[in-house]
Design a protein around this motif. Sequence first.
Motif, PDB file in Angstrom:
ATOM      1  N   CYS A   3     -18.933 -86.482  10.098  1.00  0.00           N
ATOM      2  CA  CYS A   3     -20.382 -86.707  10.172  1.00  0.00           C
ATOM      3  C   CYS A   3     -20.800 -87.861   9.265  1.00  0.00           C
ATOM      4  O   CYS A   3     -20.404 -87.927   8.097  1.00  0.00           O
ATOM      5  CB  CYS A   3     -21.150 -85.455   9.750  1.00  0.00           C
ATOM      6  SG  CYS A   3     -20.844 -84.039  10.798  1.00  0.00           S
ATOM      7  N   GLY A   6     -26.253 -85.676   7.702  1.00  0.00           N
ATOM      8  CA  GLY A   6     -26.558 -84.261   7.933  1.00  0.00           C
ATOM      9  C   GLY A   6     -28.057 -84.082   8.118  1.00  0.00           C
ATOM     10  O   GLY A   6     -28.849 -84.957   7.761  1.00  0.00           O
ATOM     11  N   MET A  29     -24.431 -88.712   4.604  1.00  0.00           N
ATOM     12  CA  MET A  29     -23.397 -88.004   3.847  1.00  0.00           C
ATOM     13  C   MET A  29     -22.838 -88.851   2.698  1.00  0.00           C
ATOM     14  O   MET A  29     -22.220 -88.320   1.778  1.00  0.00           O
ATOM     15  CB  MET A  29     -22.261 -87.574   4.778  1.00  0.00           C
ATOM     16  CG  MET A  29     -22.690 -86.571   5.845  1.00  0.00           C
ATOM     17  SD  MET A  29     -23.381 -85.044   5.163  1.00  0.00           S
ATOM     18  CE  MET A  29     -21.923 -84.248   4.526  1.00  0.00           C
ATOM     19  N   HIS A  52     -17.776 -75.853   9.794  1.00  0.00           N
ATOM     20  CA  HIS A  52     -18.885 -75.685   8.867  1.00  0.00           C
ATOM     21  C   HIS A  52     -18.379 -75.668   7.427  1.00  0.00           C
ATOM     22  O   HIS A  52     -17.917 -74.637   6.955  1.00  0.00           O
ATOM     23  CB  HIS A  52     -19.636 -74.390   9.175  1.00  0.00           C
ATOM     24  CG  HIS A  52     -20.205 -74.339  10.558  1.00  0.00           C
ATOM     25  ND1 HIS A  52     -19.436 -74.073  11.663  1.00  0.00           N
ATOM     26  CD2 HIS A  52     -21.466 -74.536  11.004  1.00  0.00           C
ATOM     27  CE1 HIS A  52     -20.194 -74.101  12.745  1.00  0.00           C
ATOM     28  NE2 HIS A  52     -21.420 -74.377  12.374  1.00  0.00           N
ATOM     29  N   VAL A  55     -21.384 -77.451   1.479  1.00  0.00           N
ATOM     30  CA  VAL A  55     -21.882 -78.749   1.018  1.00  0.00           C
ATOM     31  C   VAL A  55     -22.760 -78.538  -0.209  1.00  0.00           C
ATOM     32  O   VAL A  55     -23.666 -77.694  -0.195  1.00  0.00           O
ATOM     33  CB  VAL A  55     -22.687 -79.470   2.124  1.00  0.00           C
ATOM     34  CG1 VAL A  55     -23.211 -80.816   1.617  1.00  0.00           C
ATOM     35  CG2 VAL A  55     -21.827 -79.671   3.362  1.00  0.00           C
TER      36      VAL A  55
END
Length: 247
Positions: A3, A6, A29, A52, A55
Amino acid sequence: PRCAFGLLVGKTDASKPQHLQQSVIVVPMASAGVTVVRPLTVFGYDDAPGGHPEVLLENVRVPAANIVLGEGRGFEIAQARLGPGRIHHCMRAIGTAEEAQGLLIERALSRVAFGRSLAKQGSITHHVANNRIAIDQARLLVLHTADMIDRYGCGSRETSNLIAMIKVAVPHVVHTVLDRAIQVFGAAGVSGDFPLAYAYAMSRALRIVDGPDEVHLRTVAREEMRPVVMKLAAKRPEGGGKGKEGA
């Protein structure tokens, strides 16, 4: 993680009505203070480099222009996505159930127990028949829901209840079909040699993602009771049926 950015859903104004308190903010990110701590597993399965992760955000700052649509519209954005997202989850889940049904039948036809094919054992034929009934029931409910979304949109009263129904019904059907298939496969069914164990874990997780069963059941029950509540309210005498003043 692959990614580049986010989407953070956060509370931006607690003084506003509940549905206007949250906002969606784009967070690159690569921003200072963003740390991907570790990938998370689901029933031991690792989806890295996707999935997942955990973070950590520490004093992350991004431009105010990164707010999507505008401040306080997070709930609106989420609701617009959740309807089609739940339909998509259910469509894919039904495909999983169909695959499990096919594997169950192949296994039953290829294995022998007590001198005859598993496919000729009474309990197995019942599994096959009950699976087909349940899968088609679920598919038709999803099809009906999709048709109602096309007609009335995701946020209407006509569709919100149906979306809640399929989000409960379909994962339960898929979970049951997979459980029966695993039972027919025996020990092989819970191994990594076949896709059944992984699909079983994901189908269980589906009862939590995009809202747990309990939330959707509450929606269905509330809508189901609404006409009766309104009918009783219309019959209630003025003053709510209380006794005489001072009684």
